[in-house]
Design a protein around this motif. Structure first.
Motif, PDB file in Angstrom:
ATOM      1  N   TRP A 107       1.021  -1.337  -0.037  1.00  0.00           N
ATOM      2  CA  TRP A 107      -0.223   0.248   0.328  1.00  0.00           C
ATOM      3  C   TRP A 107       1.397   1.287   0.373  1.00  0.00           C
ATOM      4  CZ3 TRP A 107      -1.441   4.132   3.607  1.00  0.00           C
ATOM      5  CH2 TRP A 107      -1.889   4.238   3.515  1.00  0.00           C
ATOM      6  N   PHE A 108       2.120   0.926   0.873  1.00  0.00           N
ATOM      7  CA  PHE A 108       3.051   2.566   0.930  1.00  0.00           C
ATOM      8  C   PHE A 108       3.540   2.987  -0.433  1.00  0.00           C
ATOM      9  CE2 PHE A 108       3.333   1.491   5.571  1.00  0.00           C
ATOM     10  CZ  PHE A 108       2.115   2.166   6.262  1.00  0.00           C
ATOM     11  N   THR A 109       3.702   1.580  -1.169  1.00  0.00           N
ATOM     12  CA  THR A 109       4.928   1.346  -2.506  1.00  0.00           C
ATOM     13  C   THR A 109       3.448   2.495  -2.770  1.00  0.00           C
ATOM     14  OG1 THR A 109       6.044  -0.137  -1.172  1.00  0.00           O
ATOM     15  CG2 THR A 109       6.512   0.306  -4.011  1.00  0.00           C
ATOM     16  N   THR A 110       2.692   1.803  -3.375  1.00  0.00           N
ATOM     17  CA  THR A 110       1.385   2.383  -3.840  1.00  0.00           C
ATOM     18  C   THR A 110       1.495   4.012  -4.659  1.00  0.00           C
ATOM     19  OG1 THR A 110       1.065   0.149  -4.218  1.00  0.00           O
ATOM     20  CG2 THR A 110      -0.718   1.905  -5.159  1.00  0.00           C
ATOM     21  N   ALA A 111       1.239   4.191  -3.078  1.00  0.00           N
ATOM     22  CA  ALA A 111       0.702   5.487  -2.638  1.00  0.00           C
ATOM     23  C   ALA A 111       2.115   6.739  -3.336  1.00  0.00           C
ATOM     24  CB  ALA A 111       0.575   5.866  -1.143  1.00  0.00           C
ATOM     25  N   THR A 112       3.414   6.213  -2.687  1.00  0.00           N
ATOM     26  CA  THR A 112       4.296   6.936  -3.687  1.00  0.00           C
ATOM     27  C   THR A 112       3.969   7.248  -5.045  1.00  0.00           C
ATOM     28  OG1 THR A 112       5.536   6.249  -1.228  1.00  0.00           O
ATOM     29  CG2 THR A 112       7.195   6.651  -3.025  1.00  0.00           C
ATOM     30  N   LEU A 113       4.058   5.776  -5.494  1.00  0.00           N
ATOM     31  CA  LEU A 113       4.330   5.158  -6.816  1.00  0.00           C
ATOM     32  C   LEU A 113       3.230   6.650  -7.655  1.00  0.00           C
ATOM     33  CD1 LEU A 113       4.800   1.620  -7.546  1.00  0.00           C
ATOM     34  CD2 LEU A 113       6.619   3.428  -8.456  1.00  0.00           C
ATOM     35  N   GLN A 114       1.888   6.658  -6.988  1.00  0.00           N
ATOM     36  CA  GLN A 114       1.025   7.215  -8.075  1.00  0.00           C
ATOM     37  C   GLN A 114       1.430   8.897  -6.926  1.00  0.00           C
ATOM     38  OE1 GLN A 114      -2.451   5.895  -5.722  1.00  0.00           O
ATOM     39  NE2 GLN A 114      -2.403   3.805  -7.406  1.00  0.00           N
ATOM     40  N   ALA A 115       1.533   9.089  -5.576  1.00  0.00           N
ATOM     41  CA  ALA A 115       2.288  10.149  -5.694  1.00  0.00           C
ATOM     42  C   ALA A 115       2.988  10.709  -6.664  1.00  0.00           C
ATOM     43  CB  ALA A 115       1.923  10.863  -3.906  1.00  0.00           C
ATOM     44  N   THR A 116       4.078  10.591  -6.798  1.00  0.00           N
ATOM     45  CA  THR A 116       5.399  10.590  -7.313  1.00  0.00           C
ATOM     46  C   THR A 116       5.388  10.286  -8.772  1.00  0.00           C
ATOM     47  OG1 THR A 116       6.862   9.127  -6.371  1.00  0.00           O
ATOM     48  CG2 THR A 116       6.887  10.438  -5.250  1.00  0.00           C
ATOM     49  N   ALA A 117       4.818   9.720  -9.702  1.00  0.00           N
ATOM     50  CA  ALA A 117       4.837   9.548 -11.306  1.00  0.00           C
ATOM     51  C   ALA A 117       6.018  10.682 -11.884  1.00  0.00           C
ATOM     52  CB  ALA A 117       3.811   8.735 -11.523  1.00  0.00           C
ATOM     53  N   ASP A 118       4.490  11.668 -12.125  1.00  0.00           N
ATOM     54  CA  ASP A 118       5.413  12.520 -12.009  1.00  0.00           C
ATOM     55  C   ASP A 118       6.314  13.165 -12.518  1.00  0.00           C
ATOM     56  OD1 ASP A 118       2.796  12.089 -13.953  1.00  0.00           O
ATOM     57  OD2 ASP A 118       1.604  13.256 -13.108  1.00  0.00           O
ATOM     58  N   THR A 119       6.874  13.473 -11.052  1.00  0.00           N
ATOM     59  CA  THR A 119       7.759  14.596 -10.825  1.00  0.00           C
ATOM     60  C   THR A 119       9.395  14.008 -10.126  1.00  0.00           C
ATOM     61  OG1 THR A 119       6.770  14.128  -8.442  1.00  0.00           O
ATOM     62  CG2 THR A 119       5.960  16.006  -9.670  1.00  0.00           C
ATOM     63  N   ASP A 120       9.007  13.019  -9.633  1.00  0.00           N
ATOM     64  CA  ASP A 120      10.394  12.044  -9.452  1.00  0.00           C
ATOM     65  C   ASP A 120       9.749  10.526  -9.324  1.00  0.00           C
ATOM     66  OD1 ASP A 120      12.440  10.968  -8.400  1.00  0.00           O
ATOM     67  OD2 ASP A 120      12.262  12.182  -6.517  1.00  0.00           O
ATOM     68  N   PRO A 121      10.208   9.612 -10.315  1.00  0.00           N
ATOM     69  CA  PRO A 121       9.778   8.579 -10.807  1.00  0.00           C
ATOM     70  C   PRO A 121      10.083   7.374 -10.066  1.00  0.00           C
ATOM     71  CG  PRO A 121       9.976   9.416 -12.998  1.00  0.00           C
ATOM     72  CD  PRO A 121      10.413  10.640 -11.981  1.00  0.00           C
ATOM     73  N   ASP A 122      11.698   7.386  -9.769  1.00  0.00           N
ATOM     74  CA  ASP A 122      11.828   6.904  -8.924  1.00  0.00           C
ATOM     75  C   ASP A 122      12.260   6.727  -7.078  1.00  0.00           C
ATOM     76  OD1 ASP A 122      13.187   5.393 -11.336  1.00  0.00           O
ATOM     77  OD2 ASP A 122      14.162   6.853 -11.462  1.00  0.00           O
ATOM     78  N   ALA A 123      10.952   7.521  -6.847  1.00  0.00           N
ATOM     79  CA  ALA A 123      11.245   8.300  -5.287  1.00  0.00           C
ATOM     80  C   ALA A 123      11.105   7.180  -4.783  1.00  0.00           C
ATOM     81  CB  ALA A 123      10.154   9.328  -5.206  1.00  0.00           C
ATOM     82  N   TRP A 124      10.094   6.456  -5.735  1.00  0.00           N
ATOM     83  CA  TRP A 124       9.622   4.774  -4.331  1.00  0.00           C
ATOM     84  C   TRP A 124      10.625   4.381  -4.114  1.00  0.00           C
ATOM     85  CZ3 TRP A 124      10.726  -0.155  -6.135  1.00  0.00           C
ATOM     86  CH2 TRP A 124      11.572  -0.562  -7.913  1.00  0.00           C
ATOM     87  N   ARG A 125      12.486   3.569  -4.852  1.00  0.00           N
ATOM     88  CA  ARG A 125      13.208   3.351  -4.684  1.00  0.00           C
ATOM     89  C   ARG A 125      13.751   3.530  -3.104  1.00  0.00           C
ATOM     90  NH1 ARG A 125      14.834   0.405  -9.203  1.00  0.00           N
ATOM     91  NH2 ARG A 125      13.613   0.965 -10.962  1.00  0.00           N
ATOM     92  N   ARG A 126      13.211   4.726  -2.612  1.00  0.00           N
ATOM     93  CA  ARG A 126      14.269   5.989  -1.478  1.00  0.00           C
ATOM     94  C   ARG A 126      13.228   5.226  -0.638  1.00  0.00           C
ATOM     95  NH1 ARG A 126      17.382   9.488   0.602  1.00  0.00           N
ATOM     96  NH2 ARG A 126      16.500  10.904   2.080  1.00  0.00           N
ATOM     97  N   GLY A 127      11.918   5.299  -1.364  1.00  0.00           N
ATOM     98  CA  GLY A 127      11.115   4.991   0.154  1.00  0.00           C
ATOM     99  C   GLY A 127      11.723   3.220   0.395  1.00  0.00           C
ATOM    100  N   ILE A 128      11.301   1.973  -0.528  1.00  0.00           N
ATOM    101  CA  ILE A 128      11.879   0.907  -0.436  1.00  0.00           C
ATOM    102  C   ILE A 128      12.970   0.593  -0.222  1.00  0.00           C
ATOM    103  CG2 ILE A 128      11.884  -1.121  -1.438  1.00  0.00           C
ATOM    104  CD1 ILE A 128       9.724  -1.120  -1.218  1.00  0.00           C
ATOM    105  N   ALA A 129      14.120   1.284   0.079  1.00  0.00           N
ATOM    106  CA  ALA A 129      14.753   1.075   0.922  1.00  0.00           C
ATOM    107  C   ALA A 129      14.776   1.120   2.760  1.00  0.00           C
ATOM    108  CB  ALA A 129      15.843   2.397  -0.043  1.00  0.00           C
ATOM    109  N   PHE A 130      14.425   2.738   2.690  1.00  0.00           N
ATOM    110  CA  PHE A 130      13.703   3.551   4.126  1.00  0.00           C
ATOM    111  C   PHE A 130      12.640   1.905   5.034  1.00  0.00           C
ATOM    112  CE2 PHE A 130      14.912   7.412   2.901  1.00  0.00           C
ATOM    113  CZ  PHE A 130      16.287   7.859   3.982  1.00  0.00           C
ATOM    114  N   LEU A 131      12.329   2.317   4.281  1.00  0.00           N
ATOM    115  CA  LEU A 131      11.726   0.872   4.631  1.00  0.00           C
ATOM    116  C   LEU A 131      12.307  -0.808   4.866  1.00  0.00           C
ATOM    117  CD1 LEU A 131       7.949   0.204   3.930  1.00  0.00           C
ATOM    118  CD2 LEU A 131       8.735  -1.456   3.389  1.00  0.00           C
ATOM    119  N   LEU A 132      12.865  -1.231   3.561  1.00  0.00           N
ATOM    120  CA  LEU A 132      13.465  -1.757   4.182  1.00  0.00           C
ATOM    121  C   LEU A 132      14.974  -2.495   5.299  1.00  0.00           C
ATOM    122  CD1 LEU A 132      13.833  -2.972   0.407  1.00  0.00           C
ATOM    123  CD2 LEU A 132      12.214  -4.894   2.279  1.00  0.00           C
TER     124      LEU A 132
END
Length: 65
Positions: free
Chosen positions: A24-49
């Motif tokens: 859910w968190f990953t999907t929300a990040t992907l949707q929120a940053t798709a247009d401005t920073d498409p790789d932001a989810w990678r940073r979020g996943i790194a923190f989460l893991l």
């Protein structure tokens, strides 16, 4: 997940139900940053893991619900 718990690599309190929050968190990040920073989810996943590793455990209160 069971192997990771047994090897001491994954927080003991992480359950299969918690995995849905990871998605859910990953999907929300992907949707929120798709247009401005498409790789932001990678940073979020790194923190989460990093936070799921057994060596970083802090007590987390679970809501009753």
């Amino acid at each position: 997940m069971a192997n990771a718990h047994q090897q001491g690599a994954l927080r003991e309190d992480f359950t299969p139900a918690d995995l849905s929050y990871v998605f859910w968190f990953t999907t929300a990040t992907l949707q929120a940053t798709a247009d401005t920073d498409p790789d932001a989810w990678r940073r979020g996943i790194a923190f989460l893991l990093d936070g799921l590793r057994a060596c970083t455990v802090m007590e987390i209160r679970r809501s009753k619900g």
